[in-house]
Structures are given as structure tokens and as C-alpha cells.
Design a protein around this motif. Sequence first.
Motif, PDB file in Angstrom:
ATOM      1  N   MET B   1      28.169 -25.776 -16.302  1.00  0.00           N
ATOM      2  CA  MET B   1      29.287 -25.790 -15.359  1.00  0.00           C
ATOM      3  C   MET B   1      28.763 -25.506 -13.953  1.00  0.00           C
ATOM      4  SD  MET B   1      32.718 -23.440 -15.400  1.00  0.00           S
ATOM      5  CE  MET B   1      32.979 -23.415 -17.159  1.00  0.00           C
ATOM      6  N   LYS B   2      29.349 -26.162 -12.951  1.00  0.00           N
ATOM      7  CA  LYS B   2      28.896 -25.915 -11.573  1.00  0.00           C
ATOM      8  C   LYS B   2      29.372 -24.534 -11.098  1.00  0.00           C
ATOM      9  CE  LYS B   2      32.589 -27.213  -8.573  1.00  0.00           C
ATOM     10  NZ  LYS B   2      33.088 -27.918  -7.432  1.00  0.00           N
ATOM     11  N   ASP B   3      28.822 -24.086  -9.974  1.00  0.00           N
ATOM     12  CA  ASP B   3      29.224 -22.794  -9.411  1.00  0.00           C
ATOM     13  C   ASP B   3      30.715 -22.777  -9.154  1.00  0.00           C
ATOM     14  OD1 ASP B   3      26.815 -21.586  -9.428  1.00  0.00           O
ATOM     15  OD2 ASP B   3      26.341 -22.008  -7.319  1.00  0.00           O
ATOM     16  N   ILE B   4      31.298 -21.633  -9.393  1.00  0.00           N
ATOM     17  CA  ILE B   4      32.737 -21.525  -9.229  1.00  0.00           C
ATOM     18  C   ILE B   4      33.058 -20.075  -8.910  1.00  0.00           C
ATOM     19  CG2 ILE B   4      33.264 -21.037 -11.674  1.00  0.00           C
ATOM     20  CD1 ILE B   4      35.389 -23.328 -11.347  1.00  0.00           C
ATOM     21  N   GLU B   5      34.137 -19.848  -8.180  1.00  0.00           N
ATOM     22  CA  GLU B   5      34.569 -18.473  -7.921  1.00  0.00           C
ATOM     23  C   GLU B   5      35.628 -18.098  -8.949  1.00  0.00           C
ATOM     24  OE1 GLU B   5      35.789 -17.469  -3.738  1.00  0.00           O
ATOM     25  OE2 GLU B   5      35.255 -19.589  -3.519  1.00  0.00           O
ATOM     26  N   TYR B   6      35.755 -16.793  -9.173  1.00  0.00           N
ATOM     27  CA  TYR B   6      36.726 -16.276 -10.137  1.00  0.00           C
ATOM     28  C   TYR B   6      37.560 -15.201  -9.461  1.00  0.00           C
ATOM     29  CZ  TYR B   6      38.333 -13.380 -14.095  1.00  0.00           C
ATOM     30  OH  TYR B   6      39.078 -12.642 -14.985  1.00  0.00           O
ATOM     31  N   ALA B   7      38.876 -15.280  -9.624  1.00  0.00           N
ATOM     32  CA  ALA B   7      39.743 -14.222  -9.116  1.00  0.00           C
ATOM     33  C   ALA B   7      40.777 -13.902 -10.180  1.00  0.00           C
ATOM     34  CB  ALA B   7      40.440 -14.684  -7.838  1.00  0.00           C
ATOM     35  N   ALA B   8      40.956 -12.618 -10.467  1.00  0.00           N
ATOM     36  CA  ALA B   8      41.999 -12.206 -11.409  1.00  0.00           C
ATOM     37  C   ALA B   8      43.195 -11.727 -10.597  1.00  0.00           C
ATOM     38  CB  ALA B   8      41.484 -11.105 -12.326  1.00  0.00           C
ATOM     39  N   ALA B   9      44.248 -12.538 -10.588  1.00  0.00           N
ATOM     40  CA  ALA B   9      45.442 -12.164  -9.813  1.00  0.00           C
ATOM     41  C   ALA B   9      46.176 -11.035 -10.531  1.00  0.00           C
ATOM     42  CB  ALA B   9      46.351 -13.376  -9.649  1.00  0.00           C
ATOM     43  N   ARG B  10      46.753 -10.126  -9.750  1.00  0.00           N
ATOM     44  CA  ARG B  10      47.483  -8.985 -10.339  1.00  0.00           C
ATOM     45  C   ARG B  10      48.987  -9.199 -10.296  1.00  0.00           C
ATOM     46  NH1 ARG B  10      44.023  -5.456 -13.115  1.00  0.00           N
ATOM     47  NH2 ARG B  10      42.020  -6.092 -12.288  1.00  0.00           N
ATOM     48  N   SER B  11      49.429 -10.170  -9.523  1.00  0.00           N
ATOM     49  CA  SER B  11      50.878 -10.414  -9.425  1.00  0.00           C
ATOM     50  C   SER B  11      51.108 -11.909  -9.264  1.00  0.00           C
ATOM     51  CB  SER B  11      51.465  -9.676  -8.220  1.00  0.00           C
ATOM     52  OG  SER B  11      50.979 -10.274  -7.027  1.00  0.00           O
ATOM     53  N   VAL B  12      52.333 -12.322  -9.556  1.00  0.00           N
ATOM     54  CA  VAL B  12      52.704 -13.730  -9.394  1.00  0.00           C
ATOM     55  C   VAL B  12      52.510 -14.147  -7.939  1.00  0.00           C
ATOM     56  CG1 VAL B  12      54.632 -15.364  -9.485  1.00  0.00           C
ATOM     57  CG2 VAL B  12      54.266 -13.757 -11.376  1.00  0.00           C
ATOM     58  N   ASP B  13      52.914 -13.277  -7.002  1.00  0.00           N
ATOM     59  CA  ASP B  13      52.784 -13.621  -5.579  1.00  0.00           C
ATOM     60  C   ASP B  13      51.324 -13.840  -5.193  1.00  0.00           C
ATOM     61  OD1 ASP B  13      55.458 -13.529  -5.271  1.00  0.00           O
ATOM     62  OD2 ASP B  13      55.526 -11.573  -4.276  1.00  0.00           O
ATOM     63  N   GLU B  14      50.449 -12.971  -5.719  1.00  0.00           N
ATOM     64  CA  GLU B  14      49.027 -13.126  -5.392  1.00  0.00           C
ATOM     65  C   GLU B  14      48.500 -14.462  -5.935  1.00  0.00           C
ATOM     66  OE1 GLU B  14      46.486  -9.979  -6.893  1.00  0.00           O
ATOM     67  OE2 GLU B  14      44.700 -10.993  -6.097  1.00  0.00           O
ATOM     68  N   ALA B  15      48.898 -14.806  -7.165  1.00  0.00           N
ATOM     69  CA  ALA B  15      48.449 -16.072  -7.755  1.00  0.00           C
ATOM     70  C   ALA B  15      48.976 -17.251  -6.939  1.00  0.00           C
ATOM     71  CB  ALA B  15      48.916 -16.170  -9.214  1.00  0.00           C
ATOM     72  N   VAL B  16      50.258 -17.197  -6.570  1.00  0.00           N
ATOM     73  CA  VAL B  16      50.851 -18.285  -5.772  1.00  0.00           C
ATOM     74  C   VAL B  16      50.100 -18.422  -4.449  1.00  0.00           C
ATOM     75  CG1 VAL B  16      52.918 -18.947  -4.454  1.00  0.00           C
ATOM     76  CG2 VAL B  16      53.140 -18.191  -6.833  1.00  0.00           C
ATOM     77  N   GLY B  17      49.776 -17.287  -3.817  1.00  0.00           N
ATOM     78  CA  GLY B  17      49.043 -17.322  -2.542  1.00  0.00           C
ATOM     79  C   GLY B  17      47.694 -18.009  -2.690  1.00  0.00           C
ATOM     80  N   LEU B  18      46.954 -17.651  -3.734  1.00  0.00           N
ATOM     81  CA  LEU B  18      45.634 -18.256  -3.957  1.00  0.00           C
ATOM     82  C   LEU B  18      45.759 -19.755  -4.223  1.00  0.00           C
ATOM     83  CD1 LEU B  18      44.052 -15.502  -6.243  1.00  0.00           C
ATOM     84  CD2 LEU B  18      43.194 -16.207  -3.986  1.00  0.00           C
ATOM     85  N   LEU B  19      46.739 -20.117  -5.057  1.00  0.00           N
ATOM     86  CA  LEU B  19      46.913 -21.532  -5.415  1.00  0.00           C
ATOM     87  C   LEU B  19      47.379 -22.353  -4.220  1.00  0.00           C
ATOM     88  CD1 LEU B  19      48.741 -21.036  -8.828  1.00  0.00           C
ATOM     89  CD2 LEU B  19      46.401 -21.859  -8.535  1.00  0.00           C
ATOM     90  N   ALA B  20      48.266 -21.756  -3.419  1.00  0.00           N
ATOM     91  CA  ALA B  20      48.788 -22.489  -2.266  1.00  0.00           C
ATOM     92  C   ALA B  20      47.675 -22.711  -1.247  1.00  0.00           C
ATOM     93  CB  ALA B  20      49.957 -21.728  -1.640  1.00  0.00           C
ATOM     94  N   ALA B  21      46.817 -21.696  -1.075  1.00  0.00           N
ATOM     95  CA  ALA B  21      45.758 -21.810  -0.073  1.00  0.00           C
ATOM     96  C   ALA B  21      44.689 -22.825  -0.500  1.00  0.00           C
ATOM     97  CB  ALA B  21      45.120 -20.438   0.156  1.00  0.00           C
ATOM     98  N   ARG B  22      44.384 -22.888  -1.787  1.00  0.00           N
ATOM     99  CA  ARG B  22      43.256 -23.721  -2.229  1.00  0.00           C
ATOM    100  C   ARG B  22      43.671 -25.071  -2.802  1.00  0.00           C
ATOM    101  NH1 ARG B  22      38.875 -19.833  -2.311  1.00  0.00           N
ATOM    102  NH2 ARG B  22      37.506 -21.401  -3.210  1.00  0.00           N
ATOM    103  N   GLY B  23      44.946 -25.260  -3.073  1.00  0.00           N
ATOM    104  CA  GLY B  23      45.429 -26.561  -3.543  1.00  0.00           C
ATOM    105  C   GLY B  23      44.686 -27.059  -4.763  1.00  0.00           C
TER     106      GLY B  23
END
Lengths: 160, 302
Positions: B1-23
Motif C-alpha cells: 500500500m502507498k503512504d497514507i495518513e491515519y486519523a482517528a476521529a473522536r466525534s462526528v463533527d471532527e470526522a465531517v471536518g476531515l472529510l470535507a477538507a480532504r474530499g
Amino acid sequence: MVKKTHVSTTINGETAEFLCEPRQSLLEILRDTLELTGSKEGCNNGNCGACTVLMDGLPVNSCLVLAVEAEGATITTIEGIAEQAHLHPLQQCFLENAALQCGICTPGFIVAAKALLDRNPKPTEHDIRFELAGNLCRCTGYDKIVRAVQDAAAALEGKH
Amino acid sequence: MKDIEYAAARSVDEAVGLLAARGDKARILAGGTDILVQLREGLRDADLIVDVKKIPELVGLSHDAKRGLRLGASTPCYRIYRDAKICAAYPALADAARIIGGWQIQSRASIGGNLCNSSPAADSIPALIAHDARCVIAGPSGRRTVPVAEFCTAPGRNVLARGELLVTLEFPPVGDGEGARYLRFIPRNEMDIAVVGAGVWVKLNAAKDTIAAARIGLAAVAPTPLPATEVGAWLAGKPATAATFAEAGDRARRLAKPISDMRSPAEYRLHIVGVLVTRALAGAVDRARGIVIGHSPNGQEH
Ligand SMILES: Cc1cc2nc3c(=O)[nH]c(=O)nc-3n(C[C@H](O)[C@H](O)[C@H](O)COP(=O)(O)OP(=O)(O)OC[C@H]3O[C@@H](n4cnc5c(N)ncnc54)[C@H](O)[C@@H]3O)c2cc1C
Ligand code: FES
Ligand code: FES
């Protein structure tokens, strides 16, 4: 290259810490970093079960777990199944029933069968075949594996 | 697998923020049993993986006889079929959860992941359609609800827009005289992708001899999981007999538009979808009458 992450886990009863890249699987870290080479890589896509380990008591394919996800988890690999110098009854019964030929599938079968017997000490043949469907064996034709698990269940029952 | 970043979101808002920013460059990780394989094989591309399993709302079940079931999108399958109350109230869901991969897969794989992967052959989706489940989706502009029957839009595609994730699946409460069954047809006994799948829910009348209402969802016979709405409507008011089940099977055949692929020629799928709908109806009606049936994945008890 992506920054490495520090992960702290318990493996086979001992604290284990390692650095990993997020893309690395738990299987890769177990084998290549921690030198626990008992878990095998058969398919690397979840189909064969050769990489099975227990994570917080549940059997998982370690090729489909990211090592970073193991933070805080308790993991048992095939190396943690024997009780000190004594083989676990499952290992003894696999040995005495010739439930293996090449042996690539064996660690995964034993770890998954341990999970099965922990939950269901008296499985029927159907239970064994159903619960071990996530483990593939190219050599034995499964019959001897099923019989080894049945024998181990009987041996464990005798012990209690 | 190629290099990838990992983030464990703690809340729905945090996950939405990450997804919205990175598309497109961000992917959600639930059990990983689809996404890790797809990333490794280059079938999908991502720079960031957002692990959602540490968001409390996404993991776990809460069941209440009056309000129904709320299933966190990332709850692993084994928690569904190990729960006797859920097996009794939502048996088609439990049938599906029990046969998605083997035990190792079920320790991790979630129903939300099965739905969001949006394969036409996904095992849980016909069961979700049969149980009339609804998707609670969170995104940058708040929450919305979409029936599962309208969620998938094409193979591997669904209604989720940039920044959105599935939070929970909500199931209506279950009343008297209801029963459901999911069946899958595969050449092997276990561990295979559906040639055809059929999920059925029925409600019987008070005498339990007539079907008052029915819903059917089908897998692997169309580009998306297929709600067989017309067949469900036709079943209302029909006697709960073998002849009715067989005719419903024939009607399901007429709705199906399967393709031929490595798993099956289209003709075989067309035949089998009728067989499975007939068997699944019989199983659902048995359960609605309180009869305990086996767990045979294809409905052939042994
Ligand atoms: C060996 C093997 C056997 C299998 N057998 C079966 C089978 O019998 N039947 C079957 O139907 N499938 C099967 N699968 C496929 C897979 O296991 C299922 O689809 C599973 O339910 C996916 O769930 P997951 O939690 O692992 O999803 P993941 O892989 O984590 O995610 C799947 C997809 O959904 C997205 N996603 C996940 N959660 C969310 C969310 N909350 N909101 C928005 N997007 C989300 C992810 O980004 C990804 O694109 C099998 C896979 C393997 C490897
Ligand atoms: S190597 Fe993990 S399942 Fe085959
Ligand atoms: S002994 Fe060779 S694969 Fe099982």
C-alpha cells in the motif's frame, strides 16, 4: 515518507511497543518488526485466515488490521497459545492427528479454533466447519482438522 | 500500500471536518475489510484514512421495543448476531451479519461499511431494505435521513456527498405477527459473494394465515441492490401459502435484470432469484408464526 506512529499494545501477555507507518498492517509489524513469524501471510486480503490473531479476544485477520489500530489492544498470536513449555491441547491434537501437511494454514487454524473452543467448548462438526470457514487449507481436505478440533475439545473437557 | 495518513476521529463533527477538507482524498475506515483490500490493490486511492470506530455514536446498538433499533454504522457484525433480542426482532439483519465473510471478518466488518461500499451483491442491503431501515447521514450542513432503498445509485456508488458520513441505521419497531429472512445463494457453503441474495419481511394478519404487508430486497440481480416494491405490494392480502410464495418468486424474476459474470450466467441468476424469494418468504412466514427455523444460508435445511 509519512511520520511513524508510536503504538503500545499487549502481545501474548507482555507489553509491546513499536513504531509503524499508518499503511502497515498488524501482520507486517508482527512478522517483520517484532519477529513473531508464527502468523503467516497467505493471501494478504482477508480470505485465507493464515494471519489470524486474537485482538481483544476476537479472531481477526491481522493482514486487514492496520498496526496503528492496535493501540491499547490485547493481542494473542500463535506464539502465545502454548502454556509455557506445554503445548495447548489444540496443538497436541493437530500434531497427533496429522492435521497439517505444509503447515502454512496451521497457526491461523489453531488461533481460530482456540477462539471457537473458548466460546463453545462442545462444538458439533457443523459448528467447527462453519466457524472455521474463514481459514483455508490447501493440503488436508479439512477432515483431519475437524477431527483434531473435536479431540482437543474432548481433551479440554477432561481437564476441567 | 502507498503512504497514507491515519486519523482517528473522536466525534462526528471532527470526522465531517476531515472529510470535507480532504474530499476524494480521504476515506473512512470502519472494519477495513473492503477499504484496506481496495487501497492495497489500487482499486481506490486516498491520502488520508479516517478511522470512525472511536466515535461513540457509530459503535453499538440500542434497542427499544417502542422506538425500534438504532445501529451504529460501524458496529461489527458479530455484535448483531450474538444479541438474542436483535436476532428475534430483526432476524433478516442477523441472517446477513452471520454470513458476511467468516468469523475473522465479522469481528471487524460493519453493516455501515457493507452499505457504503455499495456493492450490488452486498449481503446486508436486501435485509436492510426488508426491515425498512433508514440511514442517518451527517455532513457539513447538518443531518439528513435517507431510506436504505434509495441509498445506492450505481455499483460502488451512493448518495453520500463530500464531507458526509453514515452515522446510524434506524429500524422501525417490530409488532406482532412479523417475520423476516435473508438468504444467499453461493456454490460454496460459506465465504463467498452472492450469486443472488433475497431479503424478505412479512406481516401476517391476526389469524396468521394471510400476508398483510411485505417488503423484499434483492442482491446481485441489478446494478444496485433492488427493492422489489411491486412484489411486496402484490403480496398484501394474499394467503400465506406455498402457491403464493412461488408466484412471488416468479414476479421477482420479472423485475430482475442480472448480468453474467464470473460468478454466474444471467440465466442462472434469473432462475435462482425466484427460488430464493420463494424460500425466504416461507422462512419469514414461519418466523412470523413463531416457528424456530435453522440458520441455513440458502434456506435448504439439512
Ligand atoms: C474475505 C472476505 C469475505 C467477505 N465476504 C463478504 C460477504 O460474504 N458478503 C458481503 O456482503 N461482503 C463480504 N465482504 C466484504 C466486506 O467484508 C463487507 O462489505 C463489510 O461489511 C465491509 O464493512 P467494513 O466495516 O469492513 O467496511 P470498510 O472496509 O471499513 O469500509 C467500506 C467502505 O465504506 C466506507 N464507509 C465505511 N463506513 C462508513 C460510514 N460510516 N460512512 C460513510 N462511509 C463509510 C469506507 O470508506 C469504504 O469505502 C468480504 C470481504 C472479505 C475480505
Ligand atoms: S493473509 Fe490474512 S487472511 Fe490471508
Ligand atoms: S497444511 Fe498446507 S495449507 Fe493447510
